[in-house]
Each structure stands twice: as structure tokens, then as C-alpha cells.
Scaffold this motif. Structure first.
Motif, PDB file in Angstrom:
ATOM      1  N   CYS A   1      -7.091 -10.808   3.338  1.00  0.00           N
ATOM      2  CA  CYS A   1      -5.791 -10.406   2.973  1.00  0.00           C
ATOM      3  C   CYS A   1      -5.516 -10.578   1.315  1.00  0.00           C
ATOM      4  CB  CYS A   1      -4.609 -10.973   3.772  1.00  0.00           C
ATOM      5  SG  CYS A   1      -4.375 -10.559   5.408  1.00  0.00           S
ATOM      6  N   THR A   2      -6.020 -11.913   1.155  1.00  0.00           N
ATOM      7  CA  THR A   2      -6.080 -12.275  -0.236  1.00  0.00           C
ATOM      8  C   THR A   2      -6.917 -11.221  -1.365  1.00  0.00           C
ATOM      9  OG1 THR A   2      -5.648 -14.601   0.145  1.00  0.00           O
ATOM     10  CG2 THR A   2      -6.573 -13.874  -2.084  1.00  0.00           C
ATOM     11  N   TYR A   3      -7.910 -10.799  -0.844  1.00  0.00           N
ATOM     12  CA  TYR A   3      -9.015  -9.941  -1.462  1.00  0.00           C
ATOM     13  C   TYR A   3      -8.386  -8.479  -1.530  1.00  0.00           C
ATOM     14  CZ  TYR A   3     -13.232  -7.674  -3.084  1.00  0.00           C
ATOM     15  OH  TYR A   3     -14.211  -7.023  -3.646  1.00  0.00           O
ATOM     16  N   LEU A   4      -7.617  -8.064  -0.496  1.00  0.00           N
ATOM     17  CA  LEU A   4      -7.030  -6.893  -0.232  1.00  0.00           C
ATOM     18  C   LEU A   4      -5.941  -6.810  -1.282  1.00  0.00           C
ATOM     19  CD1 LEU A   4      -6.424  -4.048   1.073  1.00  0.00           C
ATOM     20  CD2 LEU A   4      -5.131  -5.405   2.513  1.00  0.00           C
ATOM     21  N   ILE A   5      -5.247  -7.745  -1.597  1.00  0.00           N
ATOM     22  CA  ILE A   5      -3.953  -7.866  -2.464  1.00  0.00           C
ATOM     23  C   ILE A   5      -4.549  -7.890  -3.737  1.00  0.00           C
ATOM     24  CG2 ILE A   5      -1.849  -9.214  -3.062  1.00  0.00           C
ATOM     25  CD1 ILE A   5      -1.617 -10.014  -0.152  1.00  0.00           C
ATOM     26  N   PHE A   6      -5.415  -8.783  -4.006  1.00  0.00           N
ATOM     27  CA  PHE A   6      -6.104  -8.739  -5.449  1.00  0.00           C
ATOM     28  C   PHE A   6      -6.689  -7.450  -5.714  1.00  0.00           C
ATOM     29  CE2 PHE A   6     -10.097  -8.910  -7.832  1.00  0.00           C
ATOM     30  CZ  PHE A   6      -9.677  -9.394  -8.911  1.00  0.00           C
ATOM     31  N   LEU A   7      -7.300  -6.586  -5.001  1.00  0.00           N
ATOM     32  CA  LEU A   7      -7.837  -5.346  -5.278  1.00  0.00           C
ATOM     33  C   LEU A   7      -6.504  -4.326  -5.630  1.00  0.00           C
ATOM     34  CD1 LEU A   7     -10.549  -4.564  -2.827  1.00  0.00           C
ATOM     35  CD2 LEU A   7     -11.156  -4.993  -5.178  1.00  0.00           C
ATOM     36  N   GLN A   8      -5.471  -4.514  -4.694  1.00  0.00           N
ATOM     37  CA  GLN A   8      -4.355  -3.518  -4.916  1.00  0.00           C
ATOM     38  C   GLN A   8      -3.632  -3.779  -6.198  1.00  0.00           C
ATOM     39  OE1 GLN A   8      -2.008  -0.398  -4.405  1.00  0.00           O
ATOM     40  NE2 GLN A   8      -3.851  -1.013  -3.359  1.00  0.00           N
ATOM     41  N   ILE A   9      -3.688  -5.098  -6.584  1.00  0.00           N
ATOM     42  CA  ILE A   9      -2.781  -5.503  -7.871  1.00  0.00           C
ATOM     43  C   ILE A   9      -3.576  -4.942  -8.972  1.00  0.00           C
ATOM     44  CG2 ILE A   9      -2.443  -7.541  -9.227  1.00  0.00           C
ATOM     45  CD1 ILE A   9      -1.630  -9.005  -6.839  1.00  0.00           C
ATOM     46  N   VAL A  10      -5.075  -5.047  -8.847  1.00  0.00           N
ATOM     47  CA  VAL A  10      -5.668  -4.640 -10.253  1.00  0.00           C
ATOM     48  C   VAL A  10      -5.760  -3.164 -10.112  1.00  0.00           C
ATOM     49  CG1 VAL A  10      -8.292  -4.557 -10.949  1.00  0.00           C
ATOM     50  CG2 VAL A  10      -7.440  -6.773 -10.163  1.00  0.00           C
ATOM     51  N   SER A  11      -5.843  -2.495  -9.031  1.00  0.00           N
ATOM     52  CA  SER A  11      -5.610  -1.013  -8.954  1.00  0.00           C
ATOM     53  C   SER A  11      -4.373  -0.597  -9.488  1.00  0.00           C
ATOM     54  CB  SER A  11      -5.807  -0.380  -7.606  1.00  0.00           C
ATOM     55  OG  SER A  11      -6.986  -0.689  -7.266  1.00  0.00           O
TER      56      SER A  11
ATOM     57  N   PHE B   1     -13.542   9.001  -1.486  1.00  0.00           N
ATOM     58  CA  PHE B   1     -12.015   9.332  -1.177  1.00  0.00           C
ATOM     59  C   PHE B   1     -11.423   8.339  -0.302  1.00  0.00           C
ATOM     60  CE2 PHE B   1      -9.160  11.326   1.724  1.00  0.00           C
ATOM     61  CZ  PHE B   1      -8.541  12.188   0.911  1.00  0.00           C
ATOM     62  N   LEU B   2     -12.184   7.658   0.722  1.00  0.00           N
ATOM     63  CA  LEU B   2     -11.405   6.454   1.620  1.00  0.00           C
ATOM     64  C   LEU B   2     -11.317   5.161   0.949  1.00  0.00           C
ATOM     65  CD1 LEU B   2     -13.523   7.097   5.043  1.00  0.00           C
ATOM     66  CD2 LEU B   2     -11.175   7.928   4.585  1.00  0.00           C
ATOM     67  N   GLY B   3     -12.287   4.985   0.102  1.00  0.00           N
ATOM     68  CA  GLY B   3     -12.264   3.749  -0.753  1.00  0.00           C
ATOM     69  C   GLY B   3     -11.323   3.711  -1.902  1.00  0.00           C
ATOM     70  N   SER B   4     -10.832   4.984  -2.372  1.00  0.00           N
ATOM     71  CA  SER B   4     -10.374   4.940  -3.776  1.00  0.00           C
ATOM     72  C   SER B   4      -8.863   4.215  -3.885  1.00  0.00           C
ATOM     73  CB  SER B   4     -10.082   6.585  -4.232  1.00  0.00           C
ATOM     74  OG  SER B   4      -9.203   6.992  -3.249  1.00  0.00           O
ATOM     75  N   PRO B   5      -8.149   3.888  -3.096  1.00  0.00           N
ATOM     76  CA  PRO B   5      -6.965   3.045  -3.416  1.00  0.00           C
ATOM     77  C   PRO B   5      -7.369   1.776  -3.835  1.00  0.00           C
ATOM     78  CG  PRO B   5      -6.749   4.338  -1.365  1.00  0.00           C
ATOM     79  CD  PRO B   5      -8.037   4.366  -1.666  1.00  0.00           C
ATOM     80  N   LEU B   6      -8.403   1.059  -3.490  1.00  0.00           N
ATOM     81  CA  LEU B   6      -8.746   0.041  -3.871  1.00  0.00           C
ATOM     82  C   LEU B   6      -9.866  -0.473  -5.010  1.00  0.00           C
ATOM     83  CD1 LEU B   6      -8.651  -1.669  -0.158  1.00  0.00           C
ATOM     84  CD2 LEU B   6      -6.763  -1.721  -1.940  1.00  0.00           C
TER      85      LEU B   6
ATOM     86  N   LEU C   1       0.801  -1.314  -0.118  1.00  0.00           N
ATOM     87  CA  LEU C   1       0.038  -0.055   0.100  1.00  0.00           C
ATOM     88  C   LEU C   1       0.949   0.987  -0.079  1.00  0.00           C
ATOM     89  CD1 LEU C   1      -2.617  -1.298   2.684  1.00  0.00           C
ATOM     90  CD2 LEU C   1      -3.008  -0.907   0.082  1.00  0.00           C
ATOM     91  N   ILE C   2       1.908   1.175   0.919  1.00  0.00           N
ATOM     92  CA  ILE C   2       2.820   2.343   0.908  1.00  0.00           C
ATOM     93  C   ILE C   2       3.419   2.797  -0.290  1.00  0.00           C
ATOM     94  CG2 ILE C   2       4.987   3.472   2.221  1.00  0.00           C
ATOM     95  CD1 ILE C   2       4.009   1.783   4.427  1.00  0.00           C
ATOM     96  N   PHE C   3       4.007   1.762  -0.915  1.00  0.00           N
ATOM     97  CA  PHE C   3       4.570   1.909  -2.420  1.00  0.00           C
ATOM     98  C   PHE C   3       3.342   1.755  -3.681  1.00  0.00           C
ATOM     99  CE2 PHE C   3       7.809   0.923   0.620  1.00  0.00           C
ATOM    100  CZ  PHE C   3       8.613   2.243   0.466  1.00  0.00           C
ATOM    101  N   SER C   4       2.505   1.971  -3.259  1.00  0.00           N
ATOM    102  CA  SER C   4       1.454   1.600  -4.386  1.00  0.00           C
ATOM    103  C   SER C   4       1.277   2.543  -5.640  1.00  0.00           C
ATOM    104  CB  SER C   4       0.164   1.597  -3.801  1.00  0.00           C
ATOM    105  OG  SER C   4      -1.133   1.306  -4.772  1.00  0.00           O
ATOM    106  N   PRO C   5       1.413   2.090  -6.904  1.00  0.00           N
ATOM    107  CA  PRO C   5       1.577   2.924  -8.018  1.00  0.00           C
ATOM    108  C   PRO C   5       0.249   3.849  -7.956  1.00  0.00           C
ATOM    109  CG  PRO C   5       2.366   0.776  -8.494  1.00  0.00           C
ATOM    110  CD  PRO C   5       1.708   0.775  -7.226  1.00  0.00           C
ATOM    111  N   VAL C   6      -0.969   3.256  -7.405  1.00  0.00           N
ATOM    112  CA  VAL C   6      -2.010   4.255  -7.377  1.00  0.00           C
ATOM    113  C   VAL C   6      -1.975   5.550  -7.060  1.00  0.00           C
ATOM    114  CG1 VAL C   6      -3.477   2.062  -6.861  1.00  0.00           C
ATOM    115  CG2 VAL C   6      -3.026   3.491  -5.098  1.00  0.00           C
ATOM    116  N   GLN C   7      -0.943   5.821  -6.433  1.00  0.00           N
ATOM    117  CA  GLN C   7      -0.402   7.105  -6.125  1.00  0.00           C
ATOM    118  C   GLN C   7       0.274   8.062  -7.462  1.00  0.00           C
ATOM    119  OE1 GLN C   7       1.032   7.243  -1.845  1.00  0.00           O
ATOM    120  NE2 GLN C   7       1.494   5.082  -2.691  1.00  0.00           N
ATOM    121  N   TYR C   8       0.211   7.378  -8.626  1.00  0.00           N
ATOM    122  CA  TYR C   8       1.144   7.977  -9.578  1.00  0.00           C
ATOM    123  C   TYR C   8       1.233   9.367  -9.854  1.00  0.00           C
ATOM    124  CZ  TYR C   8      -3.022   8.358 -12.746  1.00  0.00           C
ATOM    125  OH  TYR C   8      -4.160   8.827 -13.225  1.00  0.00           O
TER     126      TYR C   8
END
Length: 588
Positions: A382-392, A261-266, A132-139
């Protein structure tokens, strides 16, 4: 012994995985970062130009407003980096990456202090946090140097919380936290929250000292009041921003904005998904708060949770403030990638809070018969969280490529600002104030703070690059056609590429041949159009958007039959390469 060896190997593998998100994002910054001014960086250009030209920046200039923020400490960073790098804004991107690394270390150490347990468990938590900290969603932040300002408050907050838990004396804790909170305040608008969210953690961890040394609390309050006074002295609300009254009079829009706003990273850019994720996060946070309130007399539980609760509160407070000040721009703005650097930390805090809560459940015997169910649910979450983050993240990496393309197009227009003023390109891809862009571009160019420098001559010979020998016959592309649209208006079109980068050209320059046989620059195309045929014949899908076109008026050109040529332009090198094809323009 064999079990210990296997465990050690697995832990080393986890350490590697924990580092991987940082390495991945660092490589993306290197690949997609462009050294060019863009929008708000023109404000930074003003201070850099003043500093290196006149060496006369007053205290009022240092803390002057930038939108709602007072960027005292970021300006120091910008000027320091500019003096070392000739203001290559990519170093600002690397600076924010370094801040993210420090935040990651803080998060790990906080987990170690408040959760504990086996190294394997800690590493798994840190792995999810680092994703999450290094997520590309913050591009937008990773690739926009000025946005290091959004990393400073959370770095200061996590550092203050970590210091509160440390073995430092109460006096040292208060002194360092006052310093860090001041830095946070004068770095970004929501930096003032540092004082509020750090206070409970600091108070809880110095409670015995505060009873005997009340001056510590008074010093904290006095420093806070002083910061607020200085911050809001002569403060002016930006006229182009909507007021908080809009949020109050449009409650449904405000709630939707707040949740998305809160849910946008995923949410990978989907508004409804963002709302649902945001609602789920708020429900989890509320549930944890209720649980803590029920067992509020347990000091150890407070000790473990308070730091994470305040990190979560920072995100929620930021969401509320942003909603109040930005919902008037439209709900879709809540999905802006630049805001994800705030919203990510609610998820990170909730991960640690959930682990602490579940540990406490087990300790109290509430889950004694459901341990396997709990482990399964945690694994699935955790798996679902990582999945959402990967897709994002996949979606974000695609947007990074688009961002880089637009910044290089803007840089092309900027480098040619004294030769051909493509006002639409400058306004949309550099800054809407075109006259200001030209002024600072020339000022910074004089200081050698633009690399490569601005193009000085309209003679293409001055920037003509040495052509690369290529195995195919397509060269740098083709000038396919020149059509007359209407009286004295023509449309040039074709395709272009930079083979050594295996990318379409950043822009295409048009020239006419004068009586001395010189090719004179008169127009620039910053457009890209689809050319799948080019991708097919070159067998490189990267050239699928290599098409270009330019509609121009011939009124300013010499009245004669003119030989028109087209040139692929590389904004990173400041060089132009002639395309195949030549067309005659009859301008009588």
C-alpha cells in the motif's frame, strides 16, 4: 471508553483523508480548466450550433458516429449544459467530476457489501481507491470537457453491479441494468462492455429468479442484441485509424502496448515502468482467478469476488480493444493520460480482490502462522502504491499547468480569428481544420456561446484594458527588440506578464500606428521562451517562461516608417495591455 474515543477520532481523520483527493482534484479543475474549444469539441460545436440555430437535429444526428463512438447521451448532456451555461465547457469538467464522486460512492458501497469488517478497514480501502479515482494522472480528461464520455461507462458498470447486489426485485434489477447498459453503449465505444461484464454479476445475484422467470434472461439478451444492431447499423470504421490487423501482425508491440496501458497510472510517464507495473497487475489478477477456480464451489467466495472481477475485466477488455485499434499509432500512445481513466479500475478492483482473498486465506487457516508477515507485506504494498501515485500525480500537476497554458494560447488565437489568422496556432492548439474552426467560432459567437466574444475590430483600442497600478516599473512587460531577419521579414521579441494573475501573458499582440494615430492589430505571438532574468528581477519564478517572439512579414503593412507596439493579451478577459518599449519599422 478512551479507546473508543481515540478510534472515533481516527475514523473521522480517515473520513477527512478520503474526501481530500476529491477536494484536491476539484481545486485543480477550477485552477487549470479553460473555457475553450479544443480538437474533438469542434464536433460537439456542430451539434450545439445546429440545435440552437435550427432546432432541427434528426435521430440519425443524435446517434451519428464520433470516431468509433455513438454519443447519444453525452450529446444530451452537452446541449443541456450549453443551454444553462452558454456552453462554458468547464461545466462539462465539473459534470465528470460529479460522475467520479458517484463512482467513488459506488466503490465504497461495493466494498461494504463484499468485504465488510470494521469501518476503519473500509475507510483505508476507500482512501486508496479515492486516491486513484481522483488521480491527476487523468489530467487530459479532467481538463477536457468532452472527455466526460469516458466516465459514463464505468459509472454505469459500477452502478449495475451495485444494483445486482441490492435488495431490489429481479425484475427491477434487470430493468435498471438494461437502462444503464444502454446509456453506457451510446456514450462511448467501450460502453458495450457493460452488457458483458454486468451479465455474470446480475445472473449470480438473481439465479433463483432466472430459473422461474426465464423471460428476464431473454429480455436482457434481446436488449443487448437490439443495442448492438442499432450501434453497428451503417457503422463506418474511421479511415484515419489503423486496423486490427496491425496488432495481429505485430504481436510484440501489441503485448508491450497492452501492458503499458494497464500500468500507466503508476508509471509517471515511463514506458518501461508502465510495462513492469502492467505485468505485475496481470500476474496478480491471474493468481486471484486461479485461487477462485480452485475453490469454485464456494458460492460465498463467488458472491464476494464476482463484482470486482468484472470491474477488472472491464479494464482488461478495454486495454485489449484499445491495443487492437491504436497500437498502429505507436507504443508510446499507450501512456496517454486519457486512457488512465480505464486502467485505474484494474488497480482498484485488485485492491478489493486481494483483501477478500487474504480474508479467505485466514478463514481457511492458510496464514495462521504468518499473520504479522501478511500485515507487513500489505502495508509495504500500500505504501509503494501510494508512493507511485504521488510521484505520478506530481508529474501530472506540472502537465496540467502546461495544458492550461496551451489552451489559453489557443483561445487567444481563436478570439482573434477574424483579425489575424495564426493558422499554425489554430491548427495545433484548437483544431487542424482551420476553416471549420472559423466557421463554428463565428456561429457560436453569434449565439453568445463564446466568452469573451470574438474580437471584432483590428483597432486595439476596442480591447485595451485599464492598466493596473504596480509597485515596480516593469508594467506588463517589455518590447525589447525588433530585428530585421531578411528582406521584409522582421523578428519582434520581449517579455510579457499579467501581474494580477502572476502569470506570463497568454499571447502578445503586435500593432502598428496608422496615420490617424490608431494602433492597428497585425500579428499575434503565442510562443513562450525562457526568461530567467525576468523571474530574478521580479522575484517571481512564475515569470521564468514569460519571453515571447514573433517573426512576421512586413509585405502587408503600409509602406512607411511605422511605430510598432506590443500588447500583453489576457484570453480570459479578452483584454490587451500595452508593453513598455516602442520600435520603428522601416518598411519602404
Amino acid at each position: 471508553m478512551q479507546v473508543q474515543t481515540q478510534n472515533k477520532i481516527f475514523q473521522n481523520f480517515l473520513i477527512f483523508l478520503c474526501i481530500l483527493p476529491a477536494v484536491f482534484t476539484g481545486s485543480l479543475i477550477v485552477k487549470y480548466g479553460v473555457n475553450v474549444l479544443f480538437l474533438d469539441q469542434l464536433g460537439v460545436a456542430n451539434y450545439i450550433y445546429q440545435f440552437f440555430t435550427f432546432f432541427n437535429i434528426t435521430p440519425q444526428n443524435w446517434i451519428a458516429q464520433h470516431n468509433e463512438s455513438r454519443l447519444l447521451f453525452p450529446r444530451m448532456i452537452f446541449i443541456g449544459l450549453a443551454s444553462l451555461t452558454r456552453w462554458d465547457v468547464r461545466y462539462e469538467m465539473f459534470a465528470m467530476f460529479f460522475m467520479a464522486c458517484l463512482i467513488s460512492i459506488n466503490i465504497y458501497r461495493l466494498n461494504k457489501l463484499t468485504i465488510g469488517g470494521s469501518l476503519t478497514r473500509l475507510l483505508i480501502i476507500v482512501l486508496i481507491s479515492n486516491i486513484l479515482i481522483f488521480s491527476p494522472v487523468q489530467y487530459e480528461n479532467w481538463l477536457w470537457g468532452i472527455q466526460l464520455i469516458v466516465f459514463i461507462p464505468i459509472l454505469c458498470i459500477t452502478s449495475c453491479i451495485l444494483i445486482s447486489y441490492s435488495s431490489m426485485t429481479a425484475r427491477e434489477k434487470f430493468f435498471v441494468c438494461i437502462l444503464l447498459s444502454t446509456i453506457s453503449t451510446f456514450s462511448y465505444a467501450n460502453g458495450l462492455l457493460c452488457w458483458i461484464v454486468v451479465s455474470p454479476v446480475l445472473a449470480l445475484n438473481t439465479l433463483s429468479d432466472l430459473k422461474s422467470k426465464k423471460w428476464l434472461g431473454l429480455a436482457w439478451i434481446s436488449a443487448f442484441i437490439f443495442n448492438i444492431t442499432v450501434y453497428f447499423y451503417n457503422y463506418q470504421k474511421p479511415t484515419h485509424h489503423p486496423g486490427f490487423s496491425y496488432a495481429v501482425t505485430h504481436p510484440i508491440q501489441s503485448i508491450n502496448y497492452f501492458l503499458s496501458f494497464l500500468g500507466s497510472p503508476l508509471a509517471f510517464g515511463k514506458f518501461n515502468t508502465a510495462k513492469l507495473v502492467g505485468l505485475a497487475l496481470i500476474m496478480i489478477f491471474t493468481g486471484i482467478c486461479i485461487y477462485l477456480f480452485k475453490f469454485r464451489r464456494e458460492r460465498n467466495l463467488w458472491y464476494k469476488m464476482i463484482g470486482w472481477l468484472m470491474i477488472a475485466s472491464y479494464t482488461i477488455s478495454s486495454a485489449l480493444i484499445t491495443t487492437g485499434g491504436r497500437v498502429g499509432f505507436g507504443i508510446s500512445q499507450s501512456l496517454s493520460p486519457r486512457y488512465t481513466t480505464f486502467s485505474l479500475y484494474l488497480i482498484i478492483a485488485l485492491i478489493s480482490l486481494l483483501v477478500i482473498t487474504i480474508d479467505d486465506f485466514i478463514k481457511k487457516g492458510f496464514l495462521i502462522n504468518y499473520n504479522s508477515w501478511v500485515k507487513t507485506i500489505i502495508f509495504l504494498l500500500c505504501t509503494y502504491l501510494i508512493f507511485l501515485q504521488i510521484v505520478s500525480s506530481i508529474n501530472a500537476v506540472k502537465q496540467m499547468n502546461v495544458w492550461r497554458t496551451e489552451r489559453l494560447q489557443g483561445k487567444s488565437c481563436l478570439l482573434l480569428v477574424n483579425i489575424v489568422q495564426e493558422k499554425e496556432c489554430l491548427a495545433t492548439k484548437v483544431n487542424p481544420n482551420v476553416d471549420r474552426v472559423k466557421f463554428f467560432a463565428n456561429g457560436l459567437n453569434y449565439l453568445k456561446f463564446i466568452n469573451p466574444g470574438l474580437i471584432k475590430s483590428n483597432n486595439i483600442k476596442e480591447i485595451e484594458g485599464i492598466p493596473q497600478l504596480l509597485p515596480d516599473n516593469y508594467g506588463y512587460g517589455w518590447f525589447d527588440n525588433l530585428q530585421k531577419e531578411r528582406e521584409n521579414t522582421f523578428n519582434a521579441m520581449g517579455w510579457s506578464r499579467l501581474p494580477y494573475r502572476e502569470e506570463p501573458a497568454d499571447a502578445v499582440i503586435l500593432t502598428y500606428e496608422n496615420r490617424q494615430g490608431e494602433d492597428i492589430i497585425f500579428a499575434l505571438s503565442d510562443s513562450r521562451t525562457e526568461r530567467q532574468d525576468v523571474a530574478n528581477i521580479t522575484k517571481k519564478q512564475a515569470y521564468s517562461m514569460s519571453g515571447w517572439q514573433k517573426v512576421f512579414s512586413a509585405n502587408s503593412l503600409p509602406k512607411s516608417n511605422l511605430k510598432i507596439s506590443a500588447w500583453a493579451f489576457d484570453a480570459e478577459r479578452g483584454k490587451a495591455y500595452k508593453l513598455n518599449g516602442l520600435h520603428i519599422l522601416k518598411n519602404s
